[in-house]
Write a protein that holds these residues in place. Structure first.
Motif, PDB file in Angstrom:
ATOM      1  N   THR A  45     -12.580  -1.433  15.770  1.00  0.00           N
ATOM      2  CA  THR A  45     -13.969  -1.730  15.384  1.00  0.00           C
ATOM      3  C   THR A  45     -14.336  -1.128  14.032  1.00  0.00           C
ATOM      4  O   THR A  45     -15.332  -1.518  13.431  1.00  0.00           O
ATOM      5  N   THR A  46     -13.525  -0.184  13.541  1.00  0.00           N
ATOM      6  CA  THR A  46     -13.826   0.468  12.260  1.00  0.00           C
ATOM      7  C   THR A  46     -13.147  -0.213  11.079  1.00  0.00           C
ATOM      8  O   THR A  46     -13.391   0.171   9.928  1.00  0.00           O
ATOM      9  N   ILE A  47     -12.293  -1.193  11.346  1.00  0.00           N
ATOM     10  CA  ILE A  47     -11.516  -1.785  10.252  1.00  0.00           C
ATOM     11  C   ILE A  47     -11.718  -3.289  10.148  1.00  0.00           C
ATOM     12  O   ILE A  47     -10.872  -4.005   9.612  1.00  0.00           O
ATOM     13  N   THR A  48     -12.842  -3.780  10.651  1.00  0.00           N
ATOM     14  CA  THR A  48     -13.059  -5.226  10.649  1.00  0.00           C
ATOM     15  C   THR A  48     -13.193  -5.794   9.245  1.00  0.00           C
ATOM     16  O   THR A  48     -12.952  -6.988   9.023  1.00  0.00           O
ATOM     17  N   ASP A  49     -13.591  -4.956   8.280  1.00  0.00           N
ATOM     18  CA  ASP A  49     -13.756  -5.444   6.909  1.00  0.00           C
ATOM     19  C   ASP A  49     -12.527  -5.187   6.034  1.00  0.00           C
ATOM     20  O   ASP A  49     -12.533  -5.528   4.846  1.00  0.00           O
ATOM     21  N   ALA A  50     -11.499  -4.585   6.585  1.00  0.00           N
ATOM     22  CA  ALA A  50     -10.297  -4.258   5.810  1.00  0.00           C
ATOM     23  C   ALA A  50      -9.367  -5.464   5.741  1.00  0.00           C
ATOM     24  O   ALA A  50      -9.428  -6.358   6.598  1.00  0.00           O
ATOM     25  N   PRO A  51      -8.495  -5.538   4.722  1.00  0.00           N
ATOM     26  CA  PRO A  51      -7.445  -6.569   4.701  1.00  0.00           C
ATOM     27  C   PRO A  51      -6.433  -6.253   5.811  1.00  0.00           C
ATOM     28  O   PRO A  51      -5.577  -5.380   5.660  1.00  0.00           O
ATOM     29  N   LEU A  52      -6.568  -6.942   6.934  1.00  0.00           N
ATOM     30  CA  LEU A  52      -5.897  -6.517   8.164  1.00  0.00           C
ATOM     31  C   LEU A  52      -4.373  -6.572   8.088  1.00  0.00           C
ATOM     32  O   LEU A  52      -3.685  -5.700   8.612  1.00  0.00           O
ATOM     33  N   PHE A  53      -3.824  -7.606   7.447  1.00  0.00           N
ATOM     34  CA  PHE A  53      -2.365  -7.688   7.372  1.00  0.00           C
ATOM     35  C   PHE A  53      -1.805  -6.578   6.485  1.00  0.00           C
ATOM     36  O   PHE A  53      -0.747  -6.002   6.777  1.00  0.00           O
ATOM     37  N   THR A  54      -2.507  -6.271   5.416  1.00  0.00           N
ATOM     38  CA  THR A  54      -2.080  -5.177   4.551  1.00  0.00           C
ATOM     39  C   THR A  54      -2.175  -3.850   5.284  1.00  0.00           C
ATOM     40  O   THR A  54      -1.276  -3.002   5.190  1.00  0.00           O
ATOM     41  N   LEU A  55      -3.256  -3.670   6.041  1.00  0.00           N
ATOM     42  CA  LEU A  55      -3.410  -2.432   6.800  1.00  0.00           C
ATOM     43  C   LEU A  55      -2.313  -2.307   7.858  1.00  0.00           C
ATOM     44  O   LEU A  55      -1.784  -1.214   8.099  1.00  0.00           O
ATOM     45  N   GLN A  56      -1.963  -3.427   8.496  1.00  0.00           N
ATOM     46  CA  GLN A  56      -0.880  -3.395   9.484  1.00  0.00           C
ATOM     47  C   GLN A  56       0.453  -3.042   8.824  1.00  0.00           C
ATOM     48  O   GLN A  56       1.292  -2.371   9.422  1.00  0.00           O
ATOM     49  N   THR A  57       0.646  -3.502   7.587  1.00  0.00           N
ATOM     50  CA  THR A  57       1.867  -3.130   6.863  1.00  0.00           C
ATOM     51  C   THR A  57       1.931  -1.623   6.676  1.00  0.00           C
ATOM     52  O   THR A  57       2.980  -0.996   6.901  1.00  0.00           O
ATOM     53  N   VAL A  58       0.809  -1.030   6.274  1.00  0.00           N
ATOM     54  CA  VAL A  58       0.756   0.428   6.109  1.00  0.00           C
ATOM     55  C   VAL A  58       1.012   1.116   7.441  1.00  0.00           C
ATOM     56  O   VAL A  58       1.752   2.105   7.517  1.00  0.00           O
ATOM     57  N   ARG A  59       0.413   0.586   8.482  1.00  0.00           N
ATOM     58  CA  ARG A  59       0.605   1.169   9.829  1.00  0.00           C
ATOM     59  C   ARG A  59       2.080   1.203  10.212  1.00  0.00           C
ATOM     60  O   ARG A  59       2.597   2.243  10.627  1.00  0.00           O
ATOM     61  N   TYR A  60       2.765   0.073  10.106  1.00  0.00           N
ATOM     62  CA  TYR A  60       4.157   0.017  10.531  1.00  0.00           C
ATOM     63  C   TYR A  60       5.064   0.820   9.608  1.00  0.00           C
ATOM     64  O   TYR A  60       6.052   1.421  10.061  1.00  0.00           O
ATOM     65  N   ALA A  61       4.732   0.859   8.319  1.00  0.00           N
ATOM     66  CA  ALA A  61       5.520   1.674   7.394  1.00  0.00           C
ATOM     67  C   ALA A  61       5.404   3.153   7.752  1.00  0.00           C
ATOM     68  O   ALA A  61       6.406   3.886   7.771  1.00  0.00           O
ATOM     69  N   LEU A  62       4.187   3.601   8.064  1.00  0.00           N
ATOM     70  CA  LEU A  62       3.988   4.994   8.470  1.00  0.00           C
ATOM     71  C   LEU A  62       4.733   5.296   9.768  1.00  0.00           C
ATOM     72  O   LEU A  62       5.336   6.367   9.917  1.00  0.00           O
ATOM     73  N   ALA A  63       4.685   4.361  10.711  1.00  0.00           N
ATOM     74  CA  ALA A  63       5.373   4.570  11.985  1.00  0.00           C
ATOM     75  C   ALA A  63       6.883   4.664  11.789  1.00  0.00           C
ATOM     76  O   ALA A  63       7.555   5.498  12.410  1.00  0.00           O
ATOM     77  N   ALA A  64       7.432   3.799  10.938  1.00  0.00           N
ATOM     78  CA  ALA A  64       8.875   3.845  10.676  1.00  0.00           C
ATOM     79  C   ALA A  64       9.270   5.176  10.046  1.00  0.00           C
ATOM     80  O   ALA A  64      10.280   5.786  10.422  1.00  0.00           O
ATOM     81  N   LEU A  65       8.479   5.638   9.086  1.00  0.00           N
ATOM     82  CA  LEU A  65       8.759   6.922   8.454  1.00  0.00           C
ATOM     83  C   LEU A  65       8.633   8.066   9.456  1.00  0.00           C
ATOM     84  O   LEU A  65       9.425   9.022   9.436  1.00  0.00           O
TER      85      LEU A  65
END
Length: 309
Positions: A45-65
């Motif tokens: 609910t806090t990220i509805t205005d964010a570029p969601l696919f880009t944010l998901q890329t950051v999420r998965y990159a952080l998780a992999a690291l």
């Protein structure tokens, strides 16, 4: 990375599936993992205005690291996939992570969120039936009955919503992808383990999501992420990806996909429960009824011994 696997950590040990202790641990792991996933509703609910696919890329990159960092710090070696294992892992990443997110994001433009939630609620049935069809065996009756009851309970918790034809299509895509996340991992879990499947599927998803993000949101979209977006991505990476994936795949190894799939009913229940402390929203009668029905389905479907294999 070496293809030799050192002794696995306790969370990645399948144990003896038929032992009560192994079954109980599997249930606890699955429930905890799905509770982590349910917590993502509050963050979303806090990220509805964010570029969601880009944010998901950051999420998965952080998780992999994070997964790689844990492996380095603990001395665990991540097994390298062999041959067709690469294809199974690519399927987990593409269907279960990339296309799933595309389906959710595009689906809510045509359907109310409850419609997508109801589609996900049907996952227990697929996880119980598809492996049985693939192996030409009869699914365990308690698991089938439990899956039907859990699905009904989850639908009561989620509620219904309006949609159009495209929304129905996206809901079906989300359902298939959510089931594929588990089913496509089954052939490689025995050798790669929960840690190996999690790490390889996450870094592959990072690449796939980056392609989608650049194509739909542009290469500079990452610069528009603010502090709240990055904190949300960090939470999703740590709790909803790293911890939840390890718990879930460990549970699937212990319980099998059918019984583990029943615990997906925890997701809407935990999401509704978190609404009380976070938003002051007290669940209505249908949510309480649905929670009771989910509990009944779990009691029916999880009884008895977990089959080998």
């Amino acid at each position: 990375m070496s293809t030799e696997v050192l002794p696995r950590p306790a969370i990645d040990d399948p144990g003896e599936p038929s032992r009560p202790s192994g079954t109980i641990l599997g249930i606890l792991f699955a429930a905890a993992g799905m509770a982590c996933v349910g917590s993502s509703v509050a963050v979303s609910t806090t990220i509805t205005d964010a570029p969601l696919f880009t944010l998901q890329t950051v999420r998965y990159a952080l998780a992999a690291l994070l997964l790689l960092g844990v492996a380095r710090l603990t001395g665990w070696r991540v097994p390298r996939p062999r041959g067709r294992e690469w294809l199974w892992l690519a399927g987990v990443a593409t269907a279960g992570l990339v296309l799933f997110n595309v389906g959710v994001v595009r689906g809510v433009a045509h359907a109310e969120p409850a419609v997508i939630g109801v589609a996900v609620a049907a996952v227990p049935m697929l996880l119980a039936v598809v492996p049985a069809v693939a192996t030409r065996t009869l699914p365990a009756r308690p698991v089938i009955i439990g899956a039907l009851v859990v699905t009904a309970g989850a639908v009561l918790v989620e509620g219904f919503g309006r949609t159009d034809a495209a929304g129905v299509g996206y809901a079906l895509l989300v359902l298939a992808c959510e089931a594929g996340f588990t089913l496509l991992a089954m052939p490689v879990l025995p050798r790669l383990g929960a840690f190996g499947v999690s790490f390889h599927s996450v870094w592959m998803a990072t690449v796939g999501m980056a392609v989608v993000g650049v194509a739909t949101e542009g290469p500079t979209a990452v610069t528009t992420l603010d502090t709240v977006d990055l904190l949300a991505a960090l939470y999703l990476a740590v709790v909803v990806t790293t911890i939840a994936f390890l718990l879930w795949f460990t549970a699937v190894r212990r319980l099998g996909s059918g019984r583990a799939g029943l615990l997906t009913g925890v997701v809407p229940v935990s999401a509704a429960a978190l609404g009380v402390p976070l938003h002051g929203v007290v669940p209505g009668p249908m949510v309480w009824l649905g929670t009771a029905v989910v509990a009944l389905g779990l009691a029916v479907g999880l009884r008895g011994r977990t089959p080998q294999g």
